[in-house]
Write an enzyme that holds these catalytic residues in place. Structure first.
Site, PDB file in Angstrom:
ATOM      1  N   VAL A 162       1.295  -1.087   0.144  1.00 37.52           N
ATOM      2  CA  VAL A 162      -0.179   0.174   0.121  1.00 37.52           C
ATOM      3  C   VAL A 162       1.083   1.276  -0.124  1.00 37.52           C
ATOM      4  O   VAL A 162       2.500   0.834   0.162  1.00 37.52           O
ATOM      5  CB  VAL A 162      -1.066   0.185   0.860  1.00 37.52           C
ATOM      6  CG1 VAL A 162      -2.021  -0.768   1.596  1.00 37.52           C
ATOM      7  CG2 VAL A 162      -0.103  -0.511   2.338  1.00 37.52           C
ATOM      8  N   SER A 163       0.570   2.194  -0.621  1.00 33.24           N
ATOM      9  CA  SER A 163       1.866   3.391  -0.666  1.00 33.24           C
ATOM     10  C   SER A 163       1.145   4.365   0.541  1.00 33.24           C
ATOM     11  O   SER A 163       2.242   4.801   0.847  1.00 33.24           O
ATOM     12  CB  SER A 163       0.443   4.961  -1.980  1.00 33.24           C
ATOM     13  OG  SER A 163       0.663   3.824  -2.806  1.00 33.24           O
TER      14      SER A 163
END
Length: 186
Positions: A8-9
């Site tokens: 995930v960013s």
């Protein structure tokens, strides 16, 4: 062995969906990164590289979790193929252990990059249109002009520390130095 990779960013994003899918796919290990896909050196991905062995499969929820550009994806695919490791992408139903899977992988990678480029072009066109109407984008300045002048004066006087100035102005050190740099440049 199947090794899963999830990414995930931001910390705000949730890994549950990816982890659940990777577990359902039979991954014995799942390695996670919380970092933008545009960053080339990702600690979790480096750990995956260390653990993969010939005959293993790297499993990702979607191709964009592994790489953000076609070049990056092809590089990974080449590396994995050279080491005798398969690549499986669950959402795109790709398994590079077959010729058809390799073809589909390259097609999906090209389409994903095309989509990102379209989004970038639309964003740039929208920003240009807004500018032509007199609207300026971007984050508003943290400090008013008066506070900027005070900040510069305090910085030049060296009567209080940079840390104290930052606390007083409620800004970070990089923001302070950006204001100082802008004064020196102009």
């Amino acid at each position: 062995m199947k090794i899963g990779y999830a990414r995930v960013s931001t910390v705000d994003q949730n890994l549950h969906l990816q982890k659940d899918a990777l577990e359902s796919a039979g991954c014995e290990k799942i390695i996670v990164d919380t970092i933008s896909g545009s960053v080339l050196l990702r600690p979790g991905l480096e750990k995956v590289k260390e653990q993969l062995r010939e005959g293993d499969s790297l499993v990702v929820w979607r191709l964009d979790r592994l790489g953000r550009s076609l070049k990056d994806l092809i590089s990974w695919s080449g590396y994995l193929e050279e080491k005798g490791i398969g690549l499986v992408s669950l959402q795109e139903s790709i398994d590079t252990s077959s010729s058809t899977g390799k073809l589909v992988f390259h097609m999906f990678g090209a389409l994903a990059e095309f989509e990102r480029n379209l989004i970038r072009e639309r964003t740039m066109a929208g920003l240009q249109a807004a500018r032509s109407r007199g609207k300026m984008g971007g984050r508003p300045k943290a400090l008013t002009k008066d506070k900027q002048k005070l900040l510069i004066q305090l910085y030049k006087d060296q009567s209080i520390s940079v840390k104290q100035i930052c606390q007083m102005m409620n800004i970070s050190k990089p923001t302070l130095y950006k204001y100082v740099k802008n004064v020196i440049v102009s």
